[in-house]
Enzyme design. Structure first.
Site, PDB file in Angstrom:
ATOM      1  N   HIS A   4       0.824  -1.194   0.000  1.00  0.00           N
ATOM      2  CA  HIS A   4       0.000   0.000   0.000  1.00  0.00           C
ATOM      3  C   HIS A   4       0.868   1.257   0.000  1.00  0.00           C
ATOM      4  CE1 HIS A   4      -3.107  -2.725   2.182  1.00  0.00           C
ATOM      5  NE2 HIS A   4      -3.198  -2.857   0.867  1.00  0.00           N
ATOM      6  N   ASP A  28      -6.295  -6.258  -2.893  1.00  0.00           N
ATOM      7  CA  ASP A  28      -4.846  -6.493  -3.006  1.00  0.00           C
ATOM      8  C   ASP A  28      -4.540  -7.512  -4.094  1.00  0.00           C
ATOM      9  OD1 ASP A  28      -4.330  -4.654  -1.037  1.00  0.00           O
ATOM     10  OD2 ASP A  28      -3.987  -6.127   0.553  1.00  0.00           O
TER      11      ASP A  28
END
Length: 200
Positions: free
Chosen positions: A60, A167
């Site tokens: 991230h 993700d």
């Protein structure tokens, strides 16, 4: 605190004081942090995640400016924690470095704006706390696929991975670069308050 191989990433190993009641250690002290890193950390948000064994979170990062610097600690369990240099134009662009954070070594990790962050939970009920320099803004948040072959992160192989749909669908580093969503080193250094980072 010691710098990692990626400029802007620092690992803090605290002194832990045990006694018959348990232990005590300083998680963070502003003057020690600033003296070591040449930076200052202004807290805007604190997050806590609890993960079962095998949960893989990240990679991230946030758009710069303002970006989002993070100070990460594992309060329970253990994580294989990874920093990735996502700053285009950086001499260490695409470099990854992993450290173990756990409830025994009590180490913490600082990541400056523009660096990517991911971790793999190595135990059930692993609890990670993130102190963040900026609040969460979904439209400014991005991700890189943690299994991107170009990054070749050497994740532990004895743990089955469990990722969020977001993700798992994240782009590769090359795809994110082509899309123009990666932060540039120039933008990070212009925004950074750290003289040490400006000299990297």
């Amino acid at each position: 605190m010691r710098p990692l191989s990626i400029p802007g990433a620092w690992l803090h190993t605290p002194a832990v004081y045990p006694d018959p009641r348990g232990t005590f250690h300083e998680l963070y002290r502003a003057e020690v942090f600033s003296r070591a890193t040449g930076n200052r950390f202004e807290l805007a948000q604190a997050n806590v995640s609890v993960s079962r064994r095998g949960v893989l979170r990240g990679i991230h990062y946030a758009e710069v400016p303002p970006g989002q610097a993070k100070y990460v600690a594992c309060l329970r369990g253990a994580v294989f924690d990874v920093t990735v240099d996502l700053r285009t134009g950086s001499p260490s662009y695409g470099r990854c470095e992993a450290v173990r954070l756990d409830a025994t070594n009590r180490r913490t990790l600082y990541l400056a704006e523009g660096l990517g962050h991911a971790f793999l939970a190595l135990e059930d009920h692993t609890t990670v706390m993130y102190l963040c320099s900026e609040g969460y803004e979904p439209e400014r948040e991005h991700g890189i696929h943690p299994l991107d072959p170009q990054l070749a992160i050497d994740w532990p192989r004895d743990v089955p991975f469990l990722m969020s749909d977001k993700d798992a669908a994240a782009p590769t580093l090359r795809e994110a670069d082509r899309a123009g969503t990666l932060p540039s080193l120039a933008a990070c250094l212009a925004y950074s308050v750290s003289p040490a980072e400006r000299n990297c």
